[in-house]
Design a protein around this motif. Structure first.
Motif, short mmCIF file in Angstrom:
data_model
loop_
_atom_site.label_atom_id
_atom_site.label_comp_id
_atom_site.label_asym_id
_atom_site.label_seq_id
_atom_site.Cartn_x
_atom_site.Cartn_y
_atom_site.Cartn_z
N HIS A 199 46.86 46.81 40.16
CA HIS A 199 45.47 47.17 40.13
C HIS A 199 44.79 47.04 41.49
CE1 HIS A 199 43.25 43.36 40.24
NE2 HIS A 199 44.29 42.79 39.39
N ARG B 68 45.21 40.67 32.71
CA ARG B 68 44.27 41.44 33.51
C ARG B 68 44.34 43.06 33.30
NH1 ARG B 68 47.12 38.31 38.73
NH2 ARG B 68 45.45 36.84 39.22
N ARG B 69 45.32 43.71 32.80
CA ARG B 69 45.30 44.97 32.55
C ARG B 69 44.39 45.08 31.18
NH1 ARG B 69 49.11 47.23 29.64
NH2 ARG B 69 50.34 45.54 29.77
N HIS B 70 44.65 44.42 30.03
CA HIS B 70 43.79 44.60 29.28
C HIS B 70 42.37 44.10 29.40
CE1 HIS B 70 46.47 45.34 25.81
NE2 HIS B 70 47.43 44.84 26.49
N SER B 71 42.01 43.55 30.39
CA SER B 71 40.58 43.01 30.61
C SER B 71 39.92 42.79 29.20
CB SER B 71 39.97 44.21 31.58
OG SER B 71 38.94 43.60 31.89
N GLU C 97 50.86 42.14 40.59
CA GLU C 97 49.76 43.19 39.99
C GLU C 97 49.69 44.22 40.64
OE1 GLU C 97 47.69 42.07 37.54
OE2 GLU C 97 49.14 40.60 37.55
N ASN D 236 39.71 39.06 35.73
CA ASN D 236 39.50 40.49 35.65
C ASN D 236 39.16 40.78 34.07
OD1 ASN D 236 39.63 43.09 36.98
ND2 ASN D 236 41.15 43.84 35.46
N HIS E 93 49.55 39.39 33.85
CA HIS E 93 49.54 40.77 34.26
C HIS E 93 49.02 41.38 32.96
CE1 HIS E 93 50.82 44.41 35.99
NE2 HIS E 93 51.35 44.95 35.15
#
Lengths: 265, 265, 265
Positions: free
Chosen positions: A265, A21-24, A263, A47, A18
């Motif tokens: 997003h 993906r958020r930090h990408s 997730e 991501n 998680h």
């Protein structure tokens, strides 16, 4: 022989995935010609944001604003070596963590010399198979190329030694993956034998490890989670495909859908 | 015009495929940038071991312990030419058989000169389309690049002449593939038109031919079996997929499952 | 802000696609290492003929008989820059239209300088995302690499200015694509967010644009049709696949089957 002190199960990696993906993370991949496309698609499916910049001057510029740098010596040339060195130097100045994938080290001179030079340049993580880790620690002469001749646990002491000597993290990939900082050892089970029949799964793991190394928190647990994410995707793909062509497609799909319920997003 | 002396049918290649998978040849591929990934995945799906090593020094080292070497001039540069030459020289010294794929020879100067130089350096096999074989034999000026302007049988006499002059084997690929040692000619039917809509099927065939050339036994029959394996995989894939994206996936799957009932691994 | 003067709907591109498949343009792609395979497969699925020739001498030879040339600076090196310059010079002498894809221009020095040099060398088309078009017009400093930080319409005025100054066509890609000759603006809707999760969809679009630029007729409408073909394939693929691995396969399949009822081949 060293014993793992921790096991990370599938239930544990969801928060790490998680966060990833958020930090990408923007991952600067200086990797071999064979796997650049697959590596980019693996990062995109998670991501993250891959970028392959290879000119020495541009690579140094880019390493300063990337979140992480990957150095993979699979198709090393002297020109590419100079560019990689420029990128590593710039990454260290900028505090960008960099990961070494010492493909086929030990078996071939140019890359073996280069990898030994790189050890003293503060890699955040080293990721290889057992033969590569043994060769890097000068405990074996290397395999016949990219395939390992050893089981991962045979390289565990070499991994701990490398980690301690160079104050880095070392991941030994195999049927069981091990991640160590020299003191702690995390063992990670899973994956699928079909992963060895798709070129670049190991190289792409190193790129994912590089991305995870840039996250906040305990770096050993972060990079161990990277291994678990890839193994879990391999298991899911193997449940859907029985041959390597469709397995590769299902593997990328699995990275995209893995724990998607967590997730937002 | 030359007439084929032998036809190899699908029923004949199973023991060759079985031997290939069992030997699992280590194939050193010095091939073009476009097809490296696909070539590696084709070899892996046949249980072979691909390795792409491209620095001149490392390529010479590697050719000594590889089972076979492939030289494909598709994205030739002067630097890559020097590395290929070093690898060929080392392969000859070590007795490693090497295969030439003269992509677009005749149409472009650097590769045309290089391919002519390579002819006298004992290639075990030459694999090209009709235009390439005609150009290599200096009987035509080459196509507009990778596409052939000729049917395979138009190049059969040129193939025989090349094979006789240079004491090598020559494969002309097309709707019908021909393999010849200058005296014997094996004709191989099959395949699918969709194979021409996936980049690298011809280049990957050359890599598979290189691997088969390292097996014990009659080399002409071995490399003819390589053609038959690829054609049969193409037919099977065409029975499962009607467009090139899914065809490419099905093709790799077919290589893995082809005649799997004969395998014990 | 500029307003589009024309909208091209899916109903309009069929005759353009039909002409493209019939002409089967030979597209000389000098593109980045990451996307060469995907680019070739995209062109093959549209019945075009891709060729990647990269040595400076050979690239100049090849540009003279190719139907179109693509210059993509994604993995630029000094050596590759020289070869690209040789190809552009030869293409101009031969009247071969050439397309520029200024990947990550603005963010990195070597490619930024090279792209500025290329502007005065009569590109037929420039295709980039909003950040790239803004950077090329020196209205922004560029993104962190390949990802755009701007919406396409934010770069529309920059696109018109570039098109007018350099007497070329400019395509800005995004959720809506815009194609302009400085006076007329064509807006193209469609596509799928999954296209951003497969590496090379933008780069492959530039290759397809290059191919369409070689067709007879109104070049602005031709290259706009190229955008519409790719977007329509993306939409069709998204209706069949929900994750990037299978989406990439379905995308190539869709290019092959798109409006196939209009085809007679």
């Amino acid at each position: 022989m060293s014993q793992p002190s921790q096991h990370l199960s599938a239930a544990h990696f969801a928060p790490f995935l998680h966060a990833f993906r958020r930090h990408s993370p923007l991952v600067h991949c200086m990797t071999n010609e064979v796997v650049q496309n697959f590596t980019a698609n693996v990062l995109l499916a998670l991501n993250a944001s891959p970028a392959m910049v290879i000119d020495a001057g541009e690579a140094a510029e880019f390493s300063r604003f990337a979140d992480a740098l990957l150095i993979n010596v699979g198709t090393l040339t002297r020109e590419r070596q100079q560019a990689m060195q420029a990128a590593v130097t710039a990454a260290r100045e900028a505090g960008t963590p960099w990961t070494l994938d010492p493909v086929a080290v030990g078996a071939l001179t140019l890359r073996s010399d280069f990898c030994q030079q790189l050890l003293s340049q503060e890699p955040a993580v080293i990721r290889g198979n057992a033969s590569e880790i043994l060769a890097l620690a000068k405990q074996a002469s290397g395999g016949r190329g990219v395939d390992t001749l050893h089981q991962a646990d045979a390289a565990l002491d070499a991994a701990r030694q490398l980690a301690t000597t160079w104050r880095t993290l070392v991941i030994v990939s195999g049927e069981v993956d091990y991640a160590t900082d020299g003191t702690r050892i995390v063992a990670l089970r899973g994956g699928s034998p079909l992963m060895t029949r798709v070129v670049g799964t190991g190289c792409a793991l190193s790129a994912v490890v590089a991305g995870f190394s840039s996250l906040p928190g305990d770096r050993l647990l972060n990079v161990a989670a990277a291994c678990q994410v890839m193994s879990s995707a391999g298991e899911r793909a193997a449940s859907q495909a029985a041959a390597p062509g469709s397995f590769a497609t299902a593997f990328v799909d699995a990275l995209w859908t893995l724990e998607a319920q967590h997730e937002t997003h």
